[in-house]
Design an enzyme around this catalytic site. Structure first.
Site, short mmCIF file in Angstrom:
data_model
loop_
_atom_site.label_atom_id
_atom_site.label_comp_id
_atom_site.label_asym_id
_atom_site.label_seq_id
_atom_site.Cartn_x
_atom_site.Cartn_y
_atom_site.Cartn_z
N LYS A 1 -5.47 -0.23 15.80
CA LYS A 1 -6.16 0.49 14.72
C LYS A 1 -7.35 1.29 15.25
O LYS A 1 -7.67 2.36 14.70
CB LYS A 1 -6.59 -0.50 13.63
CG LYS A 1 -5.42 -1.16 12.90
CD LYS A 1 -4.47 -0.15 12.29
CE LYS A 1 -3.37 -0.81 11.49
NZ LYS A 1 -2.48 0.17 10.83
N ASP B 1 12.93 4.06 12.07
CA ASP B 1 12.07 3.15 12.81
C ASP B 1 10.98 3.98 13.46
O ASP B 1 11.26 4.86 14.29
CB ASP B 1 12.89 2.41 13.86
CG ASP B 1 12.10 1.34 14.59
OD1 ASP B 1 10.86 1.47 14.71
OD2 ASP B 1 12.72 0.37 15.06
N TYR C 1 -3.79 -6.06 17.03
CA TYR C 1 -3.89 -5.27 15.80
C TYR C 1 -5.15 -4.40 15.82
O TYR C 1 -5.10 -3.19 15.54
CB TYR C 1 -3.92 -6.21 14.60
CG TYR C 1 -3.92 -5.53 13.25
CD1 TYR C 1 -2.76 -4.97 12.74
CD2 TYR C 1 -5.08 -5.47 12.48
CE1 TYR C 1 -2.74 -4.36 11.49
CE2 TYR C 1 -5.08 -4.86 11.24
CZ TYR C 1 -3.90 -4.31 10.75
OH TYR C 1 -3.91 -3.69 9.51
N ASN D 1 1.75 5.37 7.01
CA ASN D 1 1.25 4.09 6.51
C ASN D 1 1.88 2.87 7.19
O ASN D 1 1.27 1.81 7.23
CB ASN D 1 1.51 4.03 5.00
CG ASN D 1 1.35 2.64 4.42
OD1 ASN D 1 0.22 2.17 4.24
ND2 ASN D 1 2.46 1.97 4.15
N ILE E 1 0.82 -1.20 0.00
CA ILE E 1 0.00 0.00 0.00
C ILE E 1 0.86 1.26 0.00
O ILE E 1 0.58 2.22 -0.72
CB ILE E 1 -0.96 -0.01 1.21
CG1 ILE E 1 -2.02 -1.10 1.04
CG2 ILE E 1 -1.63 1.35 1.38
CD1 ILE E 1 -2.90 -1.31 2.26
N THR F 1 -1.69 -7.80 -0.42
CA THR F 1 -0.36 -7.35 -0.02
C THR F 1 0.38 -8.49 0.66
O THR F 1 -0.20 -9.55 0.97
CB THR F 1 -0.45 -6.19 0.98
OG1 THR F 1 -1.12 -6.65 2.17
CG2 THR F 1 -1.19 -5.00 0.39
N LYS G 1 2.51 14.02 15.11
CA LYS G 1 3.04 15.09 15.94
C LYS G 1 4.08 15.93 15.20
O LYS G 1 3.95 17.16 15.12
CB LYS G 1 3.66 14.50 17.21
CG LYS G 1 4.36 15.55 18.08
CD LYS G 1 5.01 14.91 19.30
CE LYS G 1 5.79 15.95 20.10
NZ LYS G 1 6.39 15.35 21.33
#
Length: 268
Positions: free
Chosen positions: A172, A69, A168, A96, A17, A203, A129
């Protein structure tokens, strides 16, 4: 000479993506800062070369690779600073980069949980930020002109959790909350903040998910497609098209949204 629409920074850009988003924004006329972790530098450099061959209004576009990172605050800060130094601004930030570990909640260690949140929400927070700090400064220097666009990676699991994805899904859901709060705080500066919330996309992450489920990838795609009203998995370009719209003037009245893009799998 390089004449572009602005500068976009895309994290996790070496494949999937992120790569599709970077290519689409380049074709839209943006110069690109391409981020990933050091082990994916080869993929970034290949993408950089591809973007530098794209013409916008007859001119070459600039692109740069910048490894960092997302879990490390100083590295994220330096990524923004290097982008500004080399390309002059940050007009679009696409946070992303993310990871997925497929395991039941009772089998998830504290270390697994912390790792997922460190990349998927701490990393997004740091990108938001430091991009916002830069965009606010640009907004002020430009005499109050709209300050830019920040885009985060949510997921269908940020709205409807899936089994085997407790960490996960948690990360999200947090992206959605961060996106809404940031949109409210940054609106006075003309900075819009949104997120994309995809379903299953073709993906490497989905390939790895199939492996975790111990099923053949092609069989997995065929089976899962039957449960999707549009009868297919999404493609990275589907997400790239959405991001292209969200950062455009055509979406100038959209902020604080996590936009579902899942073939009808889930309705808001």
């Amino acid at each position: 000479m390089s004449i572009s629409k602005g500068v976009a920074l895309v994290t996790g850009a070496s494949r999937g993506i992120g790569r599709a988003i970077a290519l689409r924004l380049a074709r839209d006329g943006y110069s690109l800062a391409l981020n990933d972790i050091p082990s994916n530098l080869h993929g970034l450099d290949s993408l950089k070369s591809e973007i530098e061959n794209i013409k916008y209004n007859g001119h070459d576009l600039k692109a740069m690779s910048v490894t960092a990172d997302m879990r490390e605050e100083e590295q994220v800060k330096e990524m923004i600073e290097k982008t500004v130094k080399d390309l002059g601004a940050v007009d679009v930030m696409v946070a992303n980069a993310g990871i997925h570990q497929s395991m039941q909640m009772v089998d998830t260690s504290s270390e697994d949980f912390d790792k997922t949140l460190a990349v998927n929400i701490r990393g997004v927070f740091l990108c938001y930020k430091y991009a916002a700090i830069q965009m606010i400064a640009q907004h002020q220097r430009r005499g109050g002109a709209p300050g830019g666009n920040i885009i985060g990676a949510a997921s269908v699991t940020s709205k409807q959790a899936w089994p085997g994805a407790s960490a996960y899904s948690t990360s999200k859901w947090a992206v959605r909350g961060l996106t809404q709060a940031s949109a409210l705080e940054l609106a006075p500066y003309g900075i819009r903040v949104n997120a994309y919330a995809p379903g299953l996309i073709e993906t490497k992450m989905v390939e790895d998910y199939a492996i975790d489920q111990k099923v053949d990838y092609n069989e997995f795609v065929a089976e899962r497609s039957q449960g999707i009203p549009l009868k297919r998995l999404g493609k990275p370009d589907d997400i790239a098209d959405l991001v292209s719209f969200l950062v455009s003037d055509k979406a100038s009245y959209i902020t604080g949204q996590s936009v579902s893009i899942n073939g009808g799998t889930f309705f808001d």
